[in-house]
Design a protein around this motif. Structure first.
Motif: not given
Length: 403
Positions: A295-321
């Motif tokens: 996503f976004n060519n792998g570039e780091l995105l700032a903030g805790d809202s980085v993907y437009g589909i909320k269920p996917v974004n919610d799962a993403l911000i809970e993940l560890k590296k």
């Protein structure tokens, strides 16, 4: 002496007074109070009644800066709208600032004219005047302030400052000659006139005025600016959110069309197959398989809202590296997401933010003291009553642009 137009058109004067009264610092200092209430006059009354020439009376005058021949007959000449437009098409003097005449075309610059022409095409009569009034008022106010400042600057700037301005104007001239004329003054003048809609010397004169005004304002305002350490610390504490760097993430997405494909992805992940390899499978992944789901060519995105589909974004911000999640049902599709990299947000320490805060506070103080300086000039400056100039300008605008 009588005016071509009624001397106190109620509609025009009301437009001028209302707008001026809404400008900060522009109360009674801008125009004298007038308790009289002239009868309401409609825009069509600008044409004025027929006037009879009388040998015992003075010849009627207009706002235009030209000679008007006295009538040779005693019949009643009809002054229709077209004749008035012709007269007011001439650059008319509307007042004085610091003893210097102010002409309509100094106020009606290219931006004001563009707006007035647009109003003239879209509005008639009273509606035109209501639209034109604030535009003219704002421009007039700027011209008054700039001329008052310029008058003081020309009297008070030092010889060294004057020579510095001369050098900067010469640099501007040389740069324009290189850019527009490749060294030719004649070519520069022609191209500049064609592309900028004004003469080169007009531009350089205005450029000189801008430099003089800016230099003089700084000379009067900068000594009043004081920013101490306590101010900086207080601002930092009150605006800590401004100095909080957000979390940053990069991630991959796998998007599948149905439950069967979601089960296939799950089975491959359970067999410890790399998320990247599965994301590159175009038979399964509907999202950027050529880029292995980046996503976004792998570039780091700032903030805790980085993907437009909320269920996917919610799962993403809970993940560890290095972690992944899915399947995540969202609409008609199911998603898997992998967190590639994560940089936690940190607070910028005061020691690093100090210069930024100091510059910001100096800028705020400069704006405050500059505004106060301008308001003081309006209080003590010498210029024709602003409401009177505004009324004349509205008359001219009505005659020129209201079609």
């Amino acid at each position: 002496m009588t005016n071509l137009y009624p001397p106190r058109n109620a509609l025009l004067l009301a437009s001028a007074v209302i707008v001026l009264a809404q400008i900060p610092g522009c109360g009674s200092s801008w125009f004298a109070a007038d308790d009289s209430k002239p009868p309401a006059i409609k825009p069509e009354d600008f044409v004025g009644p027929p006037q009879q020439a009388d040998a015992q009376d003075e010849a009627p005058t207009t706002l235009v800066a030209t000679d008007v021949a006295e009538p040779t007959q005693t019949s009643e000449p009809t002054r229709d709208r077209e004749q008035q437009n012709d007269a007011l098409a001439v650059n008319a003097m509307v007042g004085h600032i610091n003893g210097e005449a102010v002409y309509a075309d100094q106020i009606f610059d290219i931006n004001v004219v563009a707006q007035l022409e647009s109003f003239g095409q879209r509005f008639d009569g009273e509606a035109f005047l209501q639209q034109a009034a604030p535009v003219i008022q704002e421009r007039l106010r700027g011209v008054i302030i700039n001329k008052l400042i310029l008058g003081e600057a020309e009297r008070n700037l030092t010889d060294i400052q004057g020579r510095g301005i001369d050098m900067r104007v010469q640099q501007e001239r040389d740069e324009l000659i290189r850019f527009f004329g490749e060294g030719s003054l004649a070519v520069t003048k022609a191209r500049f006139r064609e592309e900028r809609g004004r003469e080169l010397e007009e531009h350089l004169a205005a450029f000189r005025e801008e430099l003089s005004i800016g230099l003089y304002i700084r000379s009067k305002v900068l000594p009043k600016i004081v920013v101490n350490q306590r101010d900086i610390e207080r601002y930092y504490e009150d605006h800590k959110a401004e100095y909080q760097l957000p979390n940053r993430r990069s991630f991959r997405i796998i998007k599948v069309k149905d439950l069967a494909d979601a089960q296939a992805v799950t089975q491959r992940l359970d067999r410890s197959e790399a998320f990247k390899d599965i994301a590159a499978d175009a038979a399964l992944n509907l999202y950027n398989p050529a880029g292995a789901g980046l996503f976004n060519n792998g570039e780091l995105l700032a903030g805790d809202s980085v993907y437009g589909i909320k269920p996917v974004n919610d799962a993403l911000i809970e993940l560890k590296k290095g972690g992944h999640a899915g399947p995540i049902v969202a609409g008609e599709h199911q998603y898997f997401v992998e967190l590639i990299d994560f940089e936690p947000g940190v607070t910028v320490p005061l020691s690093e933010a100090q210069l930024n805060i100091e510059d910001k506070l100096r800028g705020l103080q400069f704006e405050k003291h500059s505004l106060r300086f301008r308001m003081d000039l309006l209080q003590r400056g010498s210029y024709t009553d602003a409401a009177e100039m505004s009324q004349k300008l509205l008359e001219i605008a009505y005659a020129r642009y209201d079609r």
